[in-house]
Design a protein around this motif. Structure first.
Motif, mmCIF file in Angstrom:
data_model
loop_
_atom_site.group_PDB
_atom_site.id
_atom_site.type_symbol
_atom_site.label_atom_id
_atom_site.label_comp_id
_atom_site.label_asym_id
_atom_site.label_seq_id
_atom_site.Cartn_x
_atom_site.Cartn_y
_atom_site.Cartn_z
ATOM 1 N N SER A 12 -4.289 -9.963 -1.580
ATOM 2 C CA SER A 12 -4.911 -10.736 -2.659
ATOM 3 C C SER A 12 -6.426 -10.817 -2.516
ATOM 4 O O SER A 12 -7.093 -11.400 -3.372
ATOM 5 C CB SER A 12 -4.319 -12.152 -2.701
ATOM 6 O OG SER A 12 -4.668 -12.875 -1.527
ATOM 7 N N HIS A 13 -6.951 -10.245 -1.438
ATOM 8 C CA HIS A 13 -8.402 -10.184 -1.207
ATOM 9 C C HIS A 13 -8.773 -8.713 -0.973
ATOM 10 O O HIS A 13 -8.893 -8.273 0.182
ATOM 11 C CB HIS A 13 -8.807 -11.039 -0.002
ATOM 12 C CG HIS A 13 -8.497 -12.496 -0.168
ATOM 13 N ND1 HIS A 13 -7.216 -13.012 -0.005
ATOM 14 C CD2 HIS A 13 -9.294 -13.560 -0.475
ATOM 15 C CE1 HIS A 13 -7.254 -14.325 -0.213
ATOM 16 N NE2 HIS A 13 -8.495 -14.680 -0.494
ATOM 17 N N PRO A 14 -8.921 -7.943 -2.045
ATOM 18 C CA PRO A 14 -9.121 -6.490 -1.913
ATOM 19 C C PRO A 14 -10.311 -6.104 -1.038
ATOM 20 O O PRO A 14 -10.240 -5.112 -0.309
ATOM 21 C CB PRO A 14 -9.327 -6.028 -3.364
ATOM 22 C CG PRO A 14 -8.687 -7.088 -4.194
ATOM 23 C CD PRO A 14 -8.882 -8.363 -3.455
ATOM 24 N N THR A 15 -11.378 -6.866 -1.110
ATOM 25 C CA THR A 15 -12.551 -6.531 -0.288
ATOM 26 C C THR A 15 -12.220 -6.652 1.194
ATOM 27 O O THR A 15 -12.543 -5.763 1.995
ATOM 28 C CB THR A 15 -13.739 -7.444 -0.639
ATOM 29 O OG1 THR A 15 -14.049 -7.297 -2.033
ATOM 30 C CG2 THR A 15 -14.960 -7.070 0.185
ATOM 31 N N LEU A 16 -11.577 -7.747 1.560
ATOM 32 C CA LEU A 16 -11.187 -7.925 2.961
ATOM 33 C C LEU A 16 -10.186 -6.862 3.393
ATOM 34 O O LEU A 16 -10.241 -6.371 4.520
ATOM 35 C CB LEU A 16 -10.588 -9.315 3.163
ATOM 36 C CG LEU A 16 -11.560 -10.495 3.155
ATOM 37 C CD1 LEU A 16 -10.794 -11.805 3.350
ATOM 38 C CD2 LEU A 16 -12.610 -10.336 4.242
ATOM 39 N N LEU A 17 -9.278 -6.500 2.491
ATOM 40 C CA LEU A 17 -8.296 -5.466 2.814
ATOM 41 C C LEU A 17 -8.990 -4.136 3.091
ATOM 42 O O LEU A 17 -8.638 -3.428 4.044
ATOM 43 C CB LEU A 17 -7.305 -5.301 1.668
ATOM 44 C CG LEU A 17 -6.272 -4.173 1.827
ATOM 45 C CD1 LEU A 17 -5.425 -4.392 3.079
ATOM 46 C CD2 LEU A 17 -5.390 -4.084 0.580
ATOM 47 N N GLY A 77 -10.583 -0.220 6.992
ATOM 48 C CA GLY A 77 -11.632 0.630 7.534
ATOM 49 C C GLY A 77 -11.825 0.421 9.020
ATOM 50 O O GLY A 77 -11.983 1.383 9.782
ATOM 51 N N VAL A 78 -11.791 -0.834 9.459
ATOM 52 C CA VAL A 78 -11.907 -1.121 10.893
ATOM 53 C C VAL A 78 -10.727 -0.524 11.643
ATOM 54 O O VAL A 78 -10.883 0.057 12.725
ATOM 55 C CB VAL A 78 -12.005 -2.644 11.126
ATOM 56 C CG1 VAL A 78 -11.902 -2.969 12.610
ATOM 57 C CG2 VAL A 78 -13.308 -3.188 10.556
ATOM 58 N N TYR A 79 -9.538 -0.650 11.064
ATOM 59 C CA TYR A 79 -8.341 -0.098 11.713
ATOM 60 C C TYR A 79 -8.473 1.405 11.914
ATOM 61 O O TYR A 79 -8.124 1.943 12.975
ATOM 62 C CB TYR A 79 -7.119 -0.406 10.853
ATOM 63 C CG TYR A 79 -5.836 0.194 11.404
ATOM 64 C CD1 TYR A 79 -5.068 -0.508 12.328
ATOM 65 C CD2 TYR A 79 -5.411 1.457 11.006
ATOM 66 C CE1 TYR A 79 -3.907 0.032 12.843
ATOM 67 C CE2 TYR A 79 -4.248 2.008 11.523
ATOM 68 C CZ TYR A 79 -3.494 1.298 12.439
ATOM 69 O OH TYR A 79 -2.346 1.855 12.946
ATOM 70 N N LEU A 80 -8.982 2.087 10.914
ATOM 71 C CA LEU A 80 -9.062 3.545 10.975
ATOM 72 C C LEU A 80 -10.223 4.032 11.837
ATOM 73 O O LEU A 80 -10.091 5.034 12.551
ATOM 74 C CB LEU A 80 -9.210 4.115 9.558
ATOM 75 C CG LEU A 80 -7.978 4.048 8.660
ATOM 76 C CD1 LEU A 80 -8.352 4.446 7.235
ATOM 77 C CD2 LEU A 80 -6.869 4.941 9.195
ATOM 78 N N LEU A 81 -11.365 3.352 11.781
ATOM 79 C CA LEU A 81 -12.593 3.915 12.329
ATOM 80 C C LEU A 81 -13.054 3.300 13.644
ATOM 81 O O LEU A 81 -13.805 3.942 14.388
ATOM 82 C CB LEU A 81 -13.727 3.779 11.290
ATOM 83 C CG LEU A 81 -13.472 4.459 9.940
ATOM 84 C CD1 LEU A 81 -14.625 4.177 8.984
ATOM 85 C CD2 LEU A 81 -13.274 5.958 10.109
ATOM 86 N N GLN A 131 -2.225 4.278 2.674
ATOM 87 C CA GLN A 131 -2.334 5.111 1.477
ATOM 88 C C GLN A 131 -3.207 4.444 0.427
ATOM 89 O O GLN A 131 -3.958 5.109 -0.283
ATOM 90 C CB GLN A 131 -0.946 5.388 0.905
ATOM 91 C CG GLN A 131 -0.959 6.349 -0.280
ATOM 92 C CD GLN A 131 0.428 6.859 -0.623
ATOM 93 O OE1 GLN A 131 1.347 6.766 0.173
ATOM 94 N NE2 GLN A 131 0.576 7.388 -1.813
ATOM 95 N N ALA A 132 -3.131 3.109 0.339
ATOM 96 C CA ALA A 132 -3.975 2.399 -0.620
ATOM 97 C C ALA A 132 -5.446 2.539 -0.283
ATOM 98 O O ALA A 132 -6.308 2.496 -1.175
ATOM 99 C CB ALA A 132 -3.582 0.927 -0.659
ATOM 100 N N ALA A 171 -1.792 -8.029 9.660
ATOM 101 C CA ALA A 171 -2.057 -8.286 8.246
ATOM 102 C C ALA A 171 -2.082 -7.013 7.407
ATOM 103 O O ALA A 171 -1.816 -7.067 6.206
ATOM 104 C CB ALA A 171 -3.384 -9.039 8.094
ATOM 105 N N THR A 172 -2.391 -5.882 8.023
ATOM 106 C CA THR A 172 -2.399 -4.619 7.268
ATOM 107 C C THR A 172 -1.044 -3.922 7.289
ATOM 108 O O THR A 172 -0.898 -2.855 6.703
ATOM 109 C CB THR A 172 -3.457 -3.657 7.842
ATOM 110 O OG1 THR A 172 -3.243 -3.488 9.252
ATOM 111 C CG2 THR A 172 -4.865 -4.189 7.599
#
Length: 255
Positions: free
Chosen positions: A74-79, A84-88, A148-149, A210-211
């Motif tokens: 429900s918070h797209p920016t935080l998502l 991004g942190v998870y991936l990078l 994927q999102a 959360a992700t």
């Protein structure tokens, strides 16, 4: 002459530092191997295993991941930031802690490197022996595929070339974040840096839950791996029995 001497010393130091990281690089290179195995095997056992873990958490009253994922969605920016942190940030943060240790606390580097490599080997063995799907890929939990999102279908395909989608148990992100955080906390001096180092693995745990990339049980298993491998690395090697001294020349031996 002094400039040339300084340059030569810097080059020698750089070479020595680079050589120090070959074991880490080889250990990381096992991730694409696990991903290749995942692409050539039936994913259903991994999905079933992930579902069993989710059922266990539900029975224990610990299945909070859907609620956390719903709030984050429900918070797209935080998502976007969390994904991004998870991936990078995962590998750079862990390897960065090792590089810092090699430069600033070289006396502690060998043990830290051995622990990192040992943890990675145990993680890889777990992924091969017990491939487990993350909650975002489990039917019935109501979670969207946050990967994927974030990166799309093509990006997901590239990610799965580097890391198996069924490498949820134990959580590599939590294991490496815990190692990096503890290393910096133990060897850094500024209180602020030490506090941030301790906060880092806590943030990573919240992020992976959360992700939808991991369950609580994945994180707990990662902590157990780090504790066991760290204890094994620190354990003293058994001493060999002292060799008997040869009798001095001319000394009579008892019969």
């Amino acid at each position: 002459m002094r400039g040339a001497s300084g340059t030569g010393a810097a080059v020698a130091f750089l070479r020595a530092t680079t050589a120090s990281f070959w074991p880490v690089a080889l250990a990381l290179a096992l991730n694409p191997v696990v991903a290749l195995v995942a692409r050539t095997t039936d994913p259903q056992p991994a999905i079933d295993r992930g579902a069993q873990l989710a059922d266990a958490e539900r029975a224990l009253g610990l299945l909070v991941e859907p609620d956390l994922a719903g709030w984050l969605a429900s918070h797209p920016t935080l998502l976007g930031i969390a994904s991004g942190v998870y991936l990078l940030a995962h590998v750079p943060a862990a390897v960065g802690a090792l590089v810092w240790l090699r430069l600033e606390r070289p006396h502690a580097f060998a043990a830290a490197r051995a622990t990192f490599v040992g943890v990675q080997l145990v993680l890889v063995a777990g992924y091969l022996a017990l491939p487990t799907a993350p909650p975002r890929l489990l039917p019935g939990l109501g979670l969207d595929d946050s990967l994927q999102a974030t990166v799309g279908t093509s990006g997901t395909g590239i990610a799965y070339l580097l890391q198996s989608p069924y490498a949820a148990l134990p959580s590599g992100h939590v294991a490496w974040a815990l190692l990096a955080g503890v290393l910096v906390w133990r060897h850094a001096r500024p209180p602020v840096v030490r506090a941030l180092a301790l906060a880092y693995p806590v943030v990573v745990v919240a992020l992976v839950l959360a992700t939808g990339h991991h369950l609580w049980l994945d994180a707990i298993a990662a902590v157990a791996v780090v504790v066991v491998v760290s204890a094994a690395v620190r354990a003293p090697l058994p001493r060999s029995a002292p060799r008997p001294r040869a009798p001095a020349p001319g000394t009579a031996t008892a019969r």
